[in-house]
Write an enzyme that holds these catalytic residues in place. Sequence first.
Site, PDB file in Angstrom:
ATOM      1  N   SER A 150      35.068 -20.283  -1.134  1.00  0.00           N
ATOM      2  CA  SER A 150      35.763 -20.531   0.225  1.00  0.00           C
ATOM      3  C   SER A 150      34.833 -21.343   1.261  1.00  0.00           C
ATOM      4  CB  SER A 150      36.245 -19.026   0.811  1.00  0.00           C
ATOM      5  OG  SER A 150      34.930 -18.513   1.048  1.00  0.00           O
ATOM      6  N   LYS A 156      37.780 -12.798   8.358  1.00  0.00           N
ATOM      7  CA  LYS A 156      36.703 -14.014   8.572  1.00  0.00           C
ATOM      8  C   LYS A 156      36.868 -14.543  10.179  1.00  0.00           C
ATOM      9  CE  LYS A 156      36.406 -15.506   3.807  1.00  0.00           C
ATOM     10  NZ  LYS A 156      36.636 -16.446   2.747  1.00  0.00           N
TER      11      LYS A 156
END
Length: 335
Positions: free
Chosen positions: A238, A283
């Site tokens: 990611s 995040k």
Amino acid sequence: MRRLNREDRHLLLGIICVLIVGFLVFWPTDYYRISPGIAKTLEPMVEVKAESYPIKGEVMLTAVSMREARLFDYLYIKLFKPQLIELRPKPEGVNMKEYAEVMLEMMKESQLKAKAVALKEAGYDPKITGEGVKIVKVLEEGDAYGKLQEGDIIVAVDGDPVHLMTETVDKIQNREMGQGVKVTVKRGDEKKDYNLRTLPLQENSDNPSIGVLITPYNRKYTLPIDIEINAGKIGGPSAGGMFTLEIYNRLVPEDITHGLKIAGTGTIDLDGRIGKIDGIQQKIAAAQKEGAKVFFVPKGNAKKAQKMKVSGIKLVVVENIKEIIEYLKEEKFKS
């Protein structure tokens, strides 16, 4: 029998309380606890062994915090539903060592693609090739179980050839949950097509899966500039988009960070496409805490990201690395 006096009763009660607390704190469950993790600057992780340019700002990767949920975590999250903290079931049939090895391999390949894409955007001619991916395990809860086999080489998804590990994962995940996918495998000297259904192998996961663990097959690469990346024990693909941005920013004269903290997430394809990931809200929260002014969100995560109420950080939805570069070049930031 002797009756317990007050001191004995208090001691017994204390022992019982300690045992209960210990049971709640240490008893394992079949879940992981997911919460906001880190937003970490990439500058110390990346070394470009060629002429590069100074950067005043920071490009940051973001990651969720994931640990085994104890009984206390399970009860607390189920009862109080704290914001940005959730439970994910452990994948059946996969131990943590196998899972960690797959995540580290995906990080390694993601870094290779980040190098290649950054070099290409900066005017170089890198090359990364592979001959598909090898299946090392078929999970019972996935639709591939009983169809695909260990040792099969996945060579195409939906009729499109695949060459690399993260490319294969992205092509499978780039669809709605439950949507079908055609997977072509090489088994010995034969090629076989299988129509499979994607499933969420983990509760609350945004990523569809067919239920296999894979590894690269005959992967090769040639890069015109030596670039080293050391992300420690951080795994998964990611951070690909942010690694690409960090490397690109080192290779060109203009510092497009404008002296600010720039964060984001998303996988990277060799064509520069930014793919969706898990844990987008966690995040964003990590980046906001570290003072990031901009957060780049993969288009596939836009709906979930835009549900968050954030201040002091701008969420920018992107589909590819060119959009990130163009946005930073055109936007008039104030430091």
